[in-house]
Design a protein around this motif. Structure first.
Motif, PDB file in Angstrom:
ATOM      1  N   ASN A   1     -23.764  -4.012  18.876  1.00 17.59           N
ATOM      2  CA  ASN A   1     -23.875  -4.324  17.453  1.00 17.59           C
ATOM      3  C   ASN A   1     -25.194  -5.017  17.132  1.00 17.59           C
ATOM      4  OD1 ASN A   1     -21.349  -3.248  16.775  1.00 17.59           O
ATOM      5  ND2 ASN A   1     -20.302  -5.138  17.330  1.00 17.59           N
ATOM      6  N   ALA A   2     -25.674  -5.877  18.041  1.00 17.07           N
ATOM      7  CA  ALA A   2     -26.962  -6.546  17.821  1.00 17.07           C
ATOM      8  C   ALA A   2     -28.110  -5.532  17.823  1.00 17.07           C
ATOM      9  CB  ALA A   2     -27.193  -7.607  18.891  1.00 17.07           C
ATOM     10  N   ALA A   3     -28.071  -4.587  18.764  1.00 18.48           N
ATOM     11  CA  ALA A   3     -29.115  -3.556  18.799  1.00 18.48           C
ATOM     12  C   ALA A   3     -29.071  -2.704  17.544  1.00 18.48           C
ATOM     13  CB  ALA A   3     -28.927  -2.673  20.044  1.00 18.48           C
ATOM     14  N   GLN A   4     -27.870  -2.394  17.079  1.00 19.69           N
ATOM     15  CA  GLN A   4     -27.732  -1.599  15.872  1.00 19.69           C
ATOM     16  C   GLN A   4     -28.235  -2.373  14.647  1.00 19.69           C
ATOM     17  OE1 GLN A   4     -23.796   0.096  15.446  1.00 19.69           O
ATOM     18  NE2 GLN A   4     -24.675   1.912  14.511  1.00 19.69           N
ATOM     19  N   GLN A   5     -27.975  -3.674  14.628  1.00 16.63           N
ATOM     20  CA  GLN A   5     -28.443  -4.509  13.529  1.00 16.63           C
ATOM     21  C   GLN A   5     -29.969  -4.522  13.472  1.00 16.63           C
ATOM     22  OE1 GLN A   5     -27.077  -6.162  11.039  1.00 16.63           O
ATOM     23  NE2 GLN A   5     -28.922  -7.251  10.393  1.00 16.63           N
TER      24      GLN A   5
ATOM     25  N   GLY B   1     -33.284 -12.350  13.437  1.00 18.13           N
ATOM     26  CA  GLY B   1     -31.908 -12.808  13.566  1.00 18.13           C
ATOM     27  C   GLY B   1     -31.123 -11.996  14.566  1.00 18.13           C
ATOM     28  N   GLY B   2     -31.347 -10.677  14.571  1.00 16.25           N
ATOM     29  CA  GLY B   2     -30.661  -9.824  15.531  1.00 16.25           C
ATOM     30  C   GLY B   2     -31.011 -10.177  16.972  1.00 16.25           C
TER      31      GLY B   2
ATOM     32  N   LEU C   1     -27.729 -17.929  19.891  1.00 13.14           N
ATOM     33  CA  LEU C   1     -27.129 -18.769  18.853  1.00 13.14           C
ATOM     34  C   LEU C   1     -25.604 -18.699  18.892  1.00 13.14           C
ATOM     35  CD1 LEU C   1     -29.457 -18.167  15.757  1.00 13.14           C
ATOM     36  CD2 LEU C   1     -29.256 -20.232  17.154  1.00 13.14           C
ATOM     37  N   ARG C   2     -25.078 -17.545  19.250  1.00 13.36           N
ATOM     38  CA  ARG C   2     -23.621 -17.385  19.331  1.00 13.36           C
ATOM     39  C   ARG C   2     -23.044 -18.287  20.416  1.00 13.36           C
ATOM     40  NH1 ARG C   2     -20.076 -13.102  21.513  1.00 13.36           N
ATOM     41  NH2 ARG C   2     -18.277 -12.876  20.135  1.00 13.36           N
ATOM     42  N   LYS C   3     -23.770 -18.432  21.521  1.00 15.41           N
ATOM     43  CA  LYS C   3     -23.320 -19.335  22.579  1.00 15.41           C
ATOM     44  C   LYS C   3     -23.370 -20.791  22.134  1.00 15.41           C
ATOM     45  CE  LYS C   3     -24.817 -16.282  26.357  1.00 15.41           C
ATOM     46  NZ  LYS C   3     -25.747 -16.134  27.512  1.00 15.41           N
ATOM     47  N   TRP C   4     -24.293 -21.096  21.243  1.00  7.04           N
ATOM     48  CA  TRP C   4     -24.522 -22.479  20.823  1.00  7.04           C
ATOM     49  C   TRP C   4     -23.571 -22.890  19.702  1.00  7.04           C
ATOM     50  CZ3 TRP C   4     -28.910 -24.259  17.151  1.00  7.04           C
ATOM     51  CH2 TRP C   4     -28.905 -25.659  17.062  1.00  7.04           C
ATOM     52  N   ILE C   5     -23.462 -22.071  18.639  1.00  3.61           N
ATOM     53  CA  ILE C   5     -22.675 -22.476  17.468  1.00  3.61           C
ATOM     54  C   ILE C   5     -21.460 -21.585  17.207  1.00  3.61           C
ATOM     55  CG2 ILE C   5     -24.634 -23.574  16.345  1.00  3.61           C
ATOM     56  CD1 ILE C   5     -24.974 -21.124  14.613  1.00  3.61           C
ATOM     57  N   GLY C   6     -21.297 -20.520  17.982  1.00  2.00           N
ATOM     58  CA  GLY C   6     -20.123 -19.673  17.832  1.00  2.00           C
ATOM     59  C   GLY C   6     -20.185 -18.783  16.601  1.00  2.00           C
ATOM     60  N   ASP C   7     -19.177 -17.917  16.468  1.00  5.22           N
ATOM     61  CA  ASP C   7     -19.148 -16.976  15.341  1.00  5.22           C
ATOM     62  C   ASP C   7     -19.017 -17.698  14.001  1.00  5.22           C
ATOM     63  OD1 ASP C   7     -19.355 -14.378  16.610  1.00  5.22           O
ATOM     64  OD2 ASP C   7     -17.396 -14.783  17.475  1.00  5.22           O
ATOM     65  N   ARG C   8     -18.214 -18.764  13.968  1.00  4.06           N
ATOM     66  CA  ARG C   8     -18.063 -19.501  12.718  1.00  4.06           C
ATOM     67  C   ARG C   8     -19.402 -20.088  12.263  1.00  4.06           C
ATOM     68  NH1 ARG C   8     -14.339 -24.935  11.717  1.00  4.06           N
ATOM     69  NH2 ARG C   8     -14.836 -25.168   9.484  1.00  4.06           N
ATOM     70  N   GLY C   9     -20.165 -20.633  13.193  1.00  5.64           N
ATOM     71  CA  GLY C   9     -21.459 -21.197  12.854  1.00  5.64           C
ATOM     72  C   GLY C   9     -22.427 -20.142  12.347  1.00  5.64           C
ATOM     73  N   LEU C  10     -22.400 -18.959  12.969  1.00  3.57           N
ATOM     74  CA  LEU C  10     -23.279 -17.870  12.535  1.00  3.57           C
ATOM     75  C   LEU C  10     -22.958 -17.442  11.112  1.00  3.57           C
ATOM     76  CD1 LEU C  10     -23.350 -15.591  15.724  1.00  3.57           C
ATOM     77  CD2 LEU C  10     -25.060 -17.258  15.000  1.00  3.57           C
ATOM     78  N   MET C  11     -21.663 -17.291  10.818  1.00  5.08           N
ATOM     79  CA  MET C  11     -21.265 -16.815   9.499  1.00  5.08           C
ATOM     80  C   MET C  11     -21.531 -17.870   8.423  1.00  5.08           C
ATOM     81  SD  MET C  11     -17.868 -14.501  10.319  1.00  5.08           S
ATOM     82  CE  MET C  11     -17.041 -15.635  11.436  1.00  5.08           C
TER      83      MET C  11
ATOM     84  N   VAL D   1     -23.724  -9.097  12.672  1.00  4.45           N
ATOM     85  CA  VAL D   1     -23.354  -8.913  14.079  1.00  4.45           C
ATOM     86  C   VAL D   1     -22.048  -9.639  14.387  1.00  4.45           C
ATOM     87  CG1 VAL D   1     -24.032  -9.318  16.467  1.00  4.45           C
ATOM     88  CG2 VAL D   1     -25.735  -8.553  14.805  1.00  4.45           C
ATOM     89  N   SER D   2     -21.904 -10.875  13.924  1.00 10.43           N
ATOM     90  CA  SER D   2     -20.697 -11.638  14.245  1.00 10.43           C
ATOM     91  C   SER D   2     -19.464 -11.048  13.562  1.00 10.43           C
ATOM     92  CB  SER D   2     -20.870 -13.109  13.847  1.00 10.43           C
ATOM     93  OG  SER D   2     -21.192 -13.235  12.469  1.00 10.43           O
ATOM     94  N   VAL D   3     -19.587 -10.648  12.298  1.00  9.21           N
ATOM     95  CA  VAL D   3     -18.423 -10.107  11.577  1.00  9.21           C
ATOM     96  C   VAL D   3     -17.985  -8.773  12.164  1.00  9.21           C
ATOM     97  CG1 VAL D   3     -17.665  -9.132   9.373  1.00  9.21           C
ATOM     98  CG2 VAL D   3     -18.819 -11.339   9.422  1.00  9.21           C
ATOM     99  N   VAL D   4     -18.945  -7.891  12.414  1.00 15.07           N
ATOM    100  CA  VAL D   4     -18.588  -6.580  12.972  1.00 15.07           C
ATOM    101  C   VAL D   4     -17.923  -6.748  14.336  1.00 15.07           C
ATOM    102  CG1 VAL D   4     -19.526  -4.428  13.895  1.00 15.07           C
ATOM    103  CG2 VAL D   4     -20.329  -5.293  11.694  1.00 15.07           C
ATOM    104  N   THR D   5     -18.459  -7.637  15.162  1.00 15.44           N
ATOM    105  CA  THR D   5     -17.876  -7.857  16.491  1.00 15.44           C
ATOM    106  C   THR D   5     -16.475  -8.442  16.399  1.00 15.44           C
ATOM    107  OG1 THR D   5     -20.090  -8.199  17.426  1.00 15.44           O
ATOM    108  CG2 THR D   5     -18.212  -8.989  18.711  1.00 15.44           C
ATOM    109  N   VAL D   6     -16.277  -9.441  15.536  1.00 17.90           N
ATOM    110  CA  VAL D   6     -14.949 -10.042  15.366  1.00 17.90           C
ATOM    111  C   VAL D   6     -13.953  -8.990  14.875  1.00 17.90           C
ATOM    112  CG1 VAL D   6     -13.610 -11.662  13.953  1.00 17.90           C
ATOM    113  CG2 VAL D   6     -15.742 -12.401  15.025  1.00 17.90           C
ATOM    114  N   ARG D   7     -14.364  -8.188  13.918  1.00 17.44           N
ATOM    115  CA  ARG D   7     -13.466  -7.158  13.383  1.00 17.44           C
ATOM    116  C   ARG D   7     -13.095  -6.132  14.454  1.00 17.44           C
ATOM    117  NH1 ARG D   7     -16.183  -5.782   8.768  1.00 17.44           N
ATOM    118  NH2 ARG D   7     -17.289  -4.082   9.823  1.00 17.44           N
TER     119      ARG D   7
END
Length: 416
Positions: free
Chosen positions: A149-153, A282-283, A289-299, A338-344
């Protein structure tokens, strides 16, 4: 879905696989065509009429299909071959833009024609994008979804928001017909790329064939039952409403003599590309950043950066400063996407993914035509900066109620 020998090989390897990269190439060409087309259409509208409401009507027509067709598109994506749906959508867009190019050659200047082209391309976009998101988990393994998803973004933003708007602005300077035929050719090249993605991409067969209405209802019910997905959907609906209201009238603020920024069409296209610079950055930053602040932090970061991007033009009337705000906003968009698509993808069974994506987009992207209409009407009765201020406040309102995005809650729903 029955796992093929190729799929088992991919499971043992961290590589995304050749089929994914071929798919990404075709999707990138499609995104380039889309980015060029949408900017060009707004610039043609600006040259056709001086009414903010009529110009905003182009954005309204382009995004209205998300409100009207997203639910059946999701059900069809879960019933049919997702690659073939993507092929049909790109063929339709390529033919439509070729026809519009002919109209431009014949000098048929009509705002109604712009609305019809925008709406037709929008319908095809609904079917393409819904199937494009649902096909990825069928090509790459679940642990690799964040990377895919990150590469696609990155590729999508580089093409749709960076190269596409710049290309659209330049081509419109040459002529509307040249711009239309170029977009048509790019979509047909994307078709050729998708033809190289071998295989059949149908969701797992249902035990008993149900009606289309029942299929749609199943996707909506799943989304409503998920506290995480429900909360994300409502908040992106708010931010998309605000962003679309601003986008629909930003061309009035930015382009031509007498506008605040006084940009040329090419300059306008270049200004929009800087947002993609942020999205590409950002991609690339998503993983650490996901390791640092998680999906909630990214969103959450995206909501703040979007409010900043909308609000800066209120107080800064310089293209460089506005461009810097666009870069920051672009970073947030990438983190969100990236975070929303992955979570979904993590929370949704593969056989339901197309319908859940469409139910999500009924609200999130269906808010865009409503926002575009609101932006155009508001701009008729208040200054542009007033529209920007109001929409920045709406965006910040999405910060309330994000507690359900915690890692624990996401993990809990994934295990259910």
């Amino acid at each position: 879905m029955v796992q093929t020998p190729a799929a088992r090989t991919r499971a043992a390897s961290p590589a995304l696989g050749g089929r994914y990269w071929v798919l990404l190439t075709g999707s990138t060409l499609s995104s380039l065509a889309d980015g060029s087309f949408k900017v060009a259409l707004l610039l043609v509208a600006k040259a056709t009429t001086g009414s903010p409401a009529l110009i905003a009507g182009v954005s309204f027509a382009a995004t209205l299909p998300w409100l009207l067709a997203s639910l059946p598109a999701g059900a069809i994506a879960d019933r049919g071959d997702r690659r073939r749906i993507m092929l049909a959508a790109n063929i339709a867009r390529g033919v439509l833009l070729a026809v519009f190019g002919v109209l431009c050659v014949l000098r048929v200047d009509s705002i109604l024609a712009l609305y019809l082209v925008a709406f037709g391309a929008g319908v095809a976009e609904v079917f393409y994008d819904t199937s494009a998101q649902a096909i990825v988990p069928m090509i790459v393994e679940r642990p690799l979804l964040p990377r895919a998803n990150a590469a696609q973004q990155v590729a999508d933003q580089a093409a749709n928001q960076f190269a596409g708007p710049a290309l659209g602005g330049i081509l419109i300077g040459i002529g509307a017909a040249v711009s239309s035929f170029t977009s048509s050719g790019l979509w047909l090249l994307a078709v050729a790329g998708l033809l190289l993605v071998r295989g059949t991409y149908r969701a797992a067969p249902q035990a008993a064939r149900s009606t289309l209405r029942a299929d749609v209802a199943a996707g909506v019910r799943f989304l409503l039952r998920s506290r995480v997905l429900r909360s994300i959907t409502l908040r992106v609906g708010m931010t998309n409403f605000a962003g679309s209201a601003v986008t629909a009238v930003f061309v009035v603020y930015a382009v031509g003599r007498g506008s605040v920024l006084g940009l040329s069409p090419a300059g306008y296209g270049l200004l929009l590309t800087v947002s993609a610079v942020g999205s590409i950055l950002g991609g690339l930053l998503v993983a650490p950043l996901r390791k640092w602040i998680g999906d909630r932090g990214l969103m959450t970061a995206n909501i703040i950066t979007q409010a900043l991007q909308i609000g800066v033009p209120v107080i800064a009337h310089d293209a460089v400063v506005v461009g810097a705000a666009f870069v920051i906003g672009g970073i947030g968009v990438a983190l969100w996407n990236v975070s929303v698509v992955t979570v979904r993808q993590r929370l949704t069974p593969p056989a339901l993914l197309g319908r859940v994506v469409s139910a999500y987009r009924l609200v999130s992207w269906g808010a865009m035509p409503v926002g575009a209409l609101a932006g155009g009407l508001l701009a008729e009765v208040m200054p542009i900066w007033g529209v920007f201020t109001l929409m920045a406040a709406v965006t910040l309102g999405a910060l309330f109620g994000t507690s359900s995005w915690s890692a624990a809650r996401i993990a809990s729903e994934e295990s259910e």
